[in-house]
Design a protein around this motif. Sequence first.
Motif, PDB file in Angstrom:
ATOM      1  N   LYS A 141      32.322  46.067  40.647  1.00 29.04           N
ATOM      2  CA  LYS A 141      31.041  45.696  41.255  1.00 29.04           C
ATOM      3  C   LYS A 141      30.615  46.716  42.311  1.00 29.04           C
ATOM      4  O   LYS A 141      29.424  46.986  42.484  1.00 29.04           O
ATOM      5  CB  LYS A 141      31.131  44.299  41.864  1.00 29.04           C
ATOM      6  CG  LYS A 141      31.255  43.185  40.825  1.00 29.04           C
ATOM      7  CD  LYS A 141      30.066  43.190  39.871  1.00 29.04           C
ATOM      8  CE  LYS A 141      30.167  42.112  38.815  1.00 29.04           C
ATOM      9  NZ  LYS A 141      29.040  42.179  37.847  1.00 29.04           N
TER      10      LYS A 141
ATOM     11  N   GLY B 185      32.805  32.293  40.964  1.00 31.62           N
ATOM     12  CA  GLY B 185      32.501  31.898  39.590  1.00 31.62           C
ATOM     13  C   GLY B 185      32.221  33.100  38.711  1.00 31.62           C
ATOM     14  O   GLY B 185      32.675  33.171  37.561  1.00 31.62           O
ATOM     15  N   LEU B 186      31.490  34.064  39.258  1.00 26.61           N
ATOM     16  CA  LEU B 186      31.190  35.276  38.505  1.00 26.61           C
ATOM     17  C   LEU B 186      32.463  36.066  38.243  1.00 26.61           C
ATOM     18  O   LEU B 186      32.661  36.601  37.140  1.00 26.61           O
ATOM     19  CB  LEU B 186      30.182  36.138  39.265  1.00 26.61           C
ATOM     20  CG  LEU B 186      29.830  37.487  38.620  1.00 26.61           C
ATOM     21  CD1 LEU B 186      29.182  37.273  37.256  1.00 26.61           C
ATOM     22  CD2 LEU B 186      28.900  38.293  39.528  1.00 26.61           C
TER      23      LEU B 186
ATOM     24  N   ASP C  68      30.935  35.888  44.762  1.00 22.97           N
ATOM     25  CA  ASP C  68      30.740  34.812  43.782  1.00 22.97           C
ATOM     26  C   ASP C  68      32.023  34.622  42.985  1.00 22.97           C
ATOM     27  O   ASP C  68      32.298  35.350  42.028  1.00 22.97           O
ATOM     28  CB  ASP C  68      29.569  35.168  42.862  1.00 22.97           C
ATOM     29  CG  ASP C  68      29.173  34.015  41.940  1.00 22.97           C
ATOM     30  OD1 ASP C  68      30.004  33.105  41.742  1.00 22.97           O
ATOM     31  OD2 ASP C  68      28.049  34.044  41.423  1.00 22.97           O
TER      32      ASP C  68
ATOM     33  N   MET D 165      28.014  41.067  45.174  1.00 23.56           N
ATOM     34  CA  MET D 165      28.358  40.267  43.997  1.00 23.56           C
ATOM     35  C   MET D 165      29.790  39.749  44.031  1.00 23.56           C
ATOM     36  O   MET D 165      30.121  38.805  43.317  1.00 23.56           O
ATOM     37  CB  MET D 165      28.162  41.106  42.728  1.00 23.56           C
ATOM     38  CG  MET D 165      26.742  41.623  42.535  1.00 23.56           C
ATOM     39  SD  MET D 165      25.558  40.275  42.298  1.00 23.56           S
ATOM     40  CE  MET D 165      26.013  39.734  40.663  1.00 23.56           C
TER      41      MET D 165
ATOM     42  N   LYS E 269      34.438  34.320  35.486  1.00 20.04           N
ATOM     43  CA  LYS E 269      33.755  34.456  34.192  1.00 20.04           C
ATOM     44  C   LYS E 269      33.904  35.875  33.656  1.00 20.04           C
ATOM     45  O   LYS E 269      34.165  36.073  32.460  1.00 20.04           O
ATOM     46  CB  LYS E 269      32.282  34.095  34.356  1.00 20.04           C
ATOM     47  CG  LYS E 269      31.486  34.150  33.063  1.00 20.04           C
ATOM     48  CD  LYS E 269      30.034  33.752  33.303  1.00 20.04           C
ATOM     49  CE  LYS E 269      29.234  33.845  32.006  1.00 20.04           C
ATOM     50  NZ  LYS E 269      27.806  33.464  32.230  1.00 20.04           N
ATOM     51  N   THR E 270      33.731  36.864  34.538  1.00 17.13           N
ATOM     52  CA  THR E 270      33.826  38.260  34.107  1.00 17.13           C
ATOM     53  C   THR E 270      35.230  38.594  33.634  1.00 17.13           C
ATOM     54  O   THR E 270      35.422  39.201  32.573  1.00 17.13           O
ATOM     55  CB  THR E 270      33.430  39.200  35.264  1.00 17.13           C
ATOM     56  OG1 THR E 270      32.107  38.875  35.698  1.00 17.13           O
ATOM     57  CG2 THR E 270      33.475  40.646  34.813  1.00 17.13           C
TER      58      THR E 270
END
Length: 690
Positions: free
Chosen positions: A646, A662-663, A660, A657, A666-667
């Motif tokens: 990021k 959650g991101l 997050d 970024m 997920k990533t």
Amino acid sequence: MIGRAAKNFYGTLSARQNFHTIVSKEVNKALVNQQPVLALESTIITHGLPNPENLHMAQSVEDICRSNGVTPATIAVMRGSPCIGISSEELSELSNGSKSYVKISRRDLAPTIQQKLTGGTTVSGTMVLADQHNIPVFATGGIGGVHRGGEDTLDVSADLTELGRTPVAVVCAGVKSILDIAKTLEYLETQGVTVATFGETRDFPAFFTAKSGLLSHTNVRTAKEAAEMIYVNKQLNLGSGIVIAVPIPEQFSADGLEIENAIQTALKEANDADVAGNLITPFILQRVSELTYGRSLKTNLALVRNNVHVGSQIALELSHIQRLDQSRKVELKSKGETKDNKVLVVGAVNVDILCTKHEETTVGKDLAQGNIQHVMGGVGRNVAECLAKQDIKSTLISVVGDDNLGRLALECCKESGMDTTRIVAQPGASTPVAQLTIKDGDVLEGICNFSAHSHLVPNLIPEADIASSRFVVLDCDTPVQTGIYVAESCSKLSVPLILEPTAPLKFKQFVAAGILQFTSIVTPNVTELAVITDDKNDFAIPSLLKPIPKDISQILPQMLQCLSKMSRKTQFRSVLTTLGEKGVLYCQLSEDNILQIVHLPKAPEKPHIKSSSGAGDSFLGGFIANICKGNGIEQCLKGGTFCAFKSLKSHETISGMISDDGLAAKTIKSWNELGWNLYVFYEGEFKFEK
């Protein structure tokens, strides 16, 4: 720190009103420190062998354990108290041949304790008490089995049912051929017990002979393979034990064959004489001793000692596996009281001016058109911000100038969420500034004024701040003497230190000053790693290392050389090396010399790079944050990679970024589905040559 086994033990004492379990000091110390322990039975002392052979045997098998680096835990009941490990005086007492001593299986434990009797524990009784104290490996001579004619008499040893419900591995020489071996194996299969021969074949031994004519379910060739199977069995929570059947050593095979022939003769004599029921076993044992002129006793003792030797090796390997499993969590808690997840960062705050030219120019021509951005920088500041964005408390100790840029820097640091109360605005100093020329995301060149860093002196760093931290991060932009003060304070207070080199020459100065002996984790890139390694570089690569790419294998000796400079003053030693396009390589050596080498390739998604200036700091911040959250080494490395990824996609040194969660999850999940795996190249014991 009290180990899990010791916690269970201490937790049960207060609930016991009628009796008291005694764990010897030697065994208790091993359990508390999570060192290998091997359980030993005591019925062989009280009922199995005559005096003085029983005492000599008991003493010798304990010596065998200790010579293999394993603590022996001879289990018995002394005057109503279950004993996990007994003294030399108690060994002598148990061997005196008293007729009052009882034989204690599972069913006998309660009445023996209630009546305050003394006795030897059988395989069954030993397994129960060993499991209650989290001792997973037990060595004995042989296990009981289904007696001949057991289908009619139902004479089946309690050892077999115990193996079906107690997760302890029993290392033995199988069962004697006076028993029905085929039915014994069938019964064990019904109980769900794994039976494995120790060696190259599946031939199930018959105590005095290497082959019974029957096969085990599987085989394990080495102590390490046996330990791995035991570990998996425990992890699956199957609740059943394992039989590790060890064939008679070759040097005793001739005597074993003679004894087996004597057993067959005795069996025929018993049949001819109509000896039946519970009279068969004592009749046969007496006749075998007579027929072999006592040689059966000598071979029996040799078998027991061999089983204990193998059991010790298995217990040692299992202990290594368990410690490796814990090391994957990168446990960085200090030896003292448990601390909050507060990280103290000592290092630089800079204002970075990033310049990207859109066209070339020459002397005397107009200024080149381009893009200019002001961003906050400084390795220490970057790491502290990255931690704060991931909800990890971070305090930054640094110095800025008492000027407009300094006030701007302080305001930006506060907004990022870190604790800025230890940042000093130094009168007369200029806030550190770096002008960096960027091309295709990489820094081509730069000009800096970092003179304010010299004002970061030891008296700005209270020991109380270090003592209250989970660990300390130090960047090498700090003056060397200040860095040494921080490192020595961390060592004195048992707080792990993470050292970030920042640049090759600065790192070399710190290394020359001896800082690595106080460092727990050091995080050089390939260039920084090279400046502290010499040309000799003859550090041995572990022979069991899995095949790895040539370019990575060239870096490993340098990492080991760096690791060798880190002393045992720390609880563990780790070198984390970033490899650019090749990912990261991580080496960790625990204080008990267990080495782990893992490689994580780069993320499978290629970023559009805007700036690489904060990628390394972002990786370190993500790595540390995941440690603080209790994640294993794989998640720590992947979390660091996500933060670096990021950062590369942002003009800011620390991307917004990464806050997050959650991101991030997920990533990383999507990358895992693309085959992004951690490769473990080596896990095992390792010692540097002196």
